[in-house]
Design a protein around this motif. Structure first.
Motif, PDB file in Angstrom:
ATOM      1  N   THR A   1      -9.508  -6.851  -3.271  1.00 22.37           N
ATOM      2  CA  THR A   1     -10.051  -5.499  -3.087  1.00 22.37           C
ATOM      3  C   THR A   1      -9.590  -4.519  -4.156  1.00 22.37           C
ATOM      4  O   THR A   1     -10.323  -3.607  -4.536  1.00 22.37           O
ATOM      5  CB  THR A   1      -9.695  -4.972  -1.675  1.00 22.37           C
ATOM      6  N   SER A   2      -8.371  -4.680  -4.660  1.00 19.89           N
ATOM      7  CA  SER A   2      -7.840  -3.716  -5.633  1.00 19.89           C
ATOM      8  C   SER A   2      -8.158  -4.074  -7.081  1.00 19.89           C
ATOM      9  O   SER A   2      -7.865  -3.279  -7.986  1.00 19.89           O
ATOM     10  CB  SER A   2      -6.314  -3.597  -5.471  1.00 19.89           C
ATOM     11  N   SER A   3      -8.763  -5.237  -7.325  1.00 17.70           N
ATOM     12  CA  SER A   3      -8.837  -5.727  -8.708  1.00 17.70           C
ATOM     13  C   SER A   3      -9.600  -4.798  -9.666  1.00 17.70           C
ATOM     14  O   SER A   3      -9.153  -4.596 -10.800  1.00 17.70           O
ATOM     15  CB  SER A   3      -9.391  -7.149  -8.760  1.00 17.70           C
ATOM     16  N   PRO A   4     -10.736  -4.173  -9.277  1.00 14.69           N
ATOM     17  CA  PRO A   4     -11.381  -3.257 -10.242  1.00 14.69           C
ATOM     18  C   PRO A   4     -10.510  -2.042 -10.565  1.00 14.69           C
ATOM     19  O   PRO A   4     -10.566  -1.507 -11.682  1.00 14.69           O
ATOM     20  CB  PRO A   4     -12.668  -2.842  -9.521  1.00 14.69           C
TER      21      PRO A   4
ATOM     22  N   ALA B   1       0.839  -1.210   0.000  1.00 11.03           N
ATOM     23  CA  ALA B   1       0.000   0.000   0.000  1.00 11.03           C
ATOM     24  C   ALA B   1       0.866   1.249   0.000  1.00 11.03           C
ATOM     25  O   ALA B   1       0.577   2.221  -0.718  1.00 11.03           O
ATOM     26  CB  ALA B   1      -0.914  -0.020   1.222  1.00 11.03           C
ATOM     27  N   TYR B   2       1.914   1.237   0.818  1.00  6.47           N
ATOM     28  CA  TYR B   2       2.803   2.398   0.872  1.00  6.47           C
ATOM     29  C   TYR B   2       3.494   2.619  -0.474  1.00  6.47           C
ATOM     30  O   TYR B   2       3.606   3.760  -0.944  1.00  6.47           O
ATOM     31  CB  TYR B   2       3.843   2.224   1.978  1.00  6.47           C
TER      32      TYR B   2
ATOM     33  N   SER C   1      -5.299  -2.880  -0.697  1.00  2.00           N
ATOM     34  CA  SER C   1      -4.162  -3.799  -0.716  1.00  2.00           C
ATOM     35  C   SER C   1      -4.514  -5.082   0.020  1.00  2.00           C
ATOM     36  O   SER C   1      -5.039  -5.040   1.130  1.00  2.00           O
ATOM     37  CB  SER C   1      -2.944  -3.132  -0.047  1.00  2.00           C
ATOM     38  N   ASP C   2      -4.229  -6.203  -0.595  1.00  2.00           N
ATOM     39  CA  ASP C   2      -4.463  -7.502   0.051  1.00  2.00           C
ATOM     40  C   ASP C   2      -3.286  -8.437  -0.186  1.00  2.00           C
ATOM     41  O   ASP C   2      -2.695  -8.456  -1.278  1.00  2.00           O
ATOM     42  CB  ASP C   2      -5.735  -8.161  -0.501  1.00  2.00           C
ATOM     43  N   TYR C   3      -2.967  -9.194   0.864  1.00  2.00           N
ATOM     44  CA  TYR C   3      -1.926 -10.230   0.811  1.00  2.00           C
ATOM     45  C   TYR C   3      -2.553 -11.477   1.430  1.00  2.00           C
ATOM     46  O   TYR C   3      -2.436 -11.734   2.631  1.00  2.00           O
ATOM     47  CB  TYR C   3      -0.699  -9.742   1.589  1.00  2.00           C
TER      48      TYR C   3
ATOM     49  N   ALA D   1      -1.391  -3.893  -4.887  1.00  2.00           N
ATOM     50  CA  ALA D   1      -2.079  -2.767  -4.255  1.00  2.00           C
ATOM     51  C   ALA D   1      -2.368  -1.707  -5.311  1.00  2.00           C
ATOM     52  O   ALA D   1      -1.666  -1.613  -6.328  1.00  2.00           O
ATOM     53  CB  ALA D   1      -1.223  -2.169  -3.140  1.00  2.00           C
ATOM     54  N   ALA D   2      -3.405  -0.928  -5.069  1.00  2.00           N
ATOM     55  CA  ALA D   2      -3.737   0.198  -5.942  1.00  2.00           C
ATOM     56  C   ALA D   2      -3.999   1.419  -5.073  1.00  2.00           C
ATOM     57  O   ALA D   2      -4.488   1.301  -3.943  1.00  2.00           O
ATOM     58  CB  ALA D   2      -4.965  -0.119  -6.794  1.00  2.00           C
TER      59      ALA D   2
END
Length: 330
Positions: free
Chosen positions: A290-293, A60-61, A146-148, A168-169
């Motif tokens: 969460t960031s895919s779109p 994310a950062y 961001s997801d891990y 992440a986006a």
């Protein structure tokens, strides 16, 4: 009337890339053939963290700092930071507070974490946009998704272990008196499968009683037909477009959940969107939840599919499940 427009966006993914063969060999050794599953989901490659230094917060950062550098803005220019993740590195303090520290944010900045699972970043964008419309003191917001998921996936669960990618986006939105930007949104919630994806499997309350057992902190997934959301999503998207008098052919890019290419194609067909309008990046990035779109939006922007003034349609779905759709003017 002021609008909430997208200033710019950026993404981050790890350098290491893994293809389907790795997962096929992994599950072949367990006597499970996942070739059909990967084909149905549309998977090919994904970026994966392969070191101890990266996680959802570090990704994310990286996305946020890249975006600030790209736009010439600093942390002091941001009035609100919203961090969306279903795998936050910390429960407290908020991860948005940590981002605030890392980018040298201003003292007046609002810092919030949100979680709508895979629908999280889209829901955060929608909620922050509406908050900004009602509060003119928030001029500029940084929204990060961001997801891990990999550390929490059981190596015996093909859906969670073989499907996800790490990324992440980050997007900056701004109140602009001359812009349209965010137009409208719609939610559709059906809790019929609310218990099919549980994390942590045994709940947080037992953590202090039983210790950190690896299995207890995996996702507990009960398979179900994920296509059940298609009809509800299609109906709600059609309602969204109808009430804003937007025809399907006015949509220049459809940035949908990348969970399943089959669902993307089915929803697109139901609402009259051509296949080349619905952006698909799930074969390169895997499912980044969460960031895919927004990674799809990044692809649409960088490829030239979307230009300023074009209408973009978002749709995604969160575990449980909840459909979220919105339409914006880029």
């Amino acid at each position: 009337m002021a609008g909430i427009r997208i200033v710019d966006m950026d993404i981050y993914h790890p350098a290491h890339q893994v293809d389907n063969d790795f997962y096929i060999e992994h599950f072949d050794a367990r006597g499970v053939d996942i070739r059909g599953l990967l084909k149905a989901l549309g998977r090919d490659k994904r970026y994966k963290i392969n070191n101890d230094d990266e996680n959802s917060l570090s990704m994310a950062y990286e996305a946020a700092s890249n975006l600030l550098e790209k736009t010439g803005l600093t942390g002091a220019d941001i009035d609100l930071i919203a961090y969306a993740s279903q795998t936050p590195e910390y429960i407290f303090p908020t991860n948005s507070l940590m981002i605030h520290r890392l980018i040298n944010g201003a003292s007046h900045t609002i810092c919030i974490d949100s979680n709508a699972n895979c629908a999280g970043m889209t829901a955060a964008f929608e909620q922050v946009s509406r908050q900004m419309l009602g509060n003119p003191r928030i001029r500029r917001a940084l929204i990060i998704g961001s997801d891990y998921v990999a550390p929490h996936a059981s190596p015996d669960d093909p859906v969670y272990y073989a499907n996800f990618g790490d990324a992440a986006a980050a997007v900056i939105i701004e109140r602009d008196e001359q812009a349209t930007g965010f137009i409208d949104s719609i939610y559709q919630t059906d809790t019929c499968v609310y218990g099919n994806s549980l994390f942590p499997a045994e709940g947080l309350a037992k953590l202090g009683q039983t210790g950190v057992d690896a299995g207890a902190f995996h996702v507990k997934f009960t398979p179900f037909d994920d296509s059940i959301c298609v009809d509800a999503a299609s109906e709600s998207i059609l309602t969204l477009l109808r009430r804003n008098e937007i025809a399907a052919d006015q949509i220049k890019a459809a940035c949908f959940s990348q969970l399943s290419i089959g669902n993307i194609r089915a929803v697109s067909e139901n609402i009259g969107i051509a296949n080349d309008v619905a952006v698909y990046i799930g074969d390169e990035f895997g499912y980044t939840s969460t960031s895919s779109p927004f990674i799809a939006l990044h692809r649409a922007i960088t490829s030239g599919q979307v230009e300023r003034g074009d209408k973009v349609l978002f749709w995604t779905v969160g575990a449980g499940w909840q459909n979220v759709a919105m339409v914006v003017e880029y």
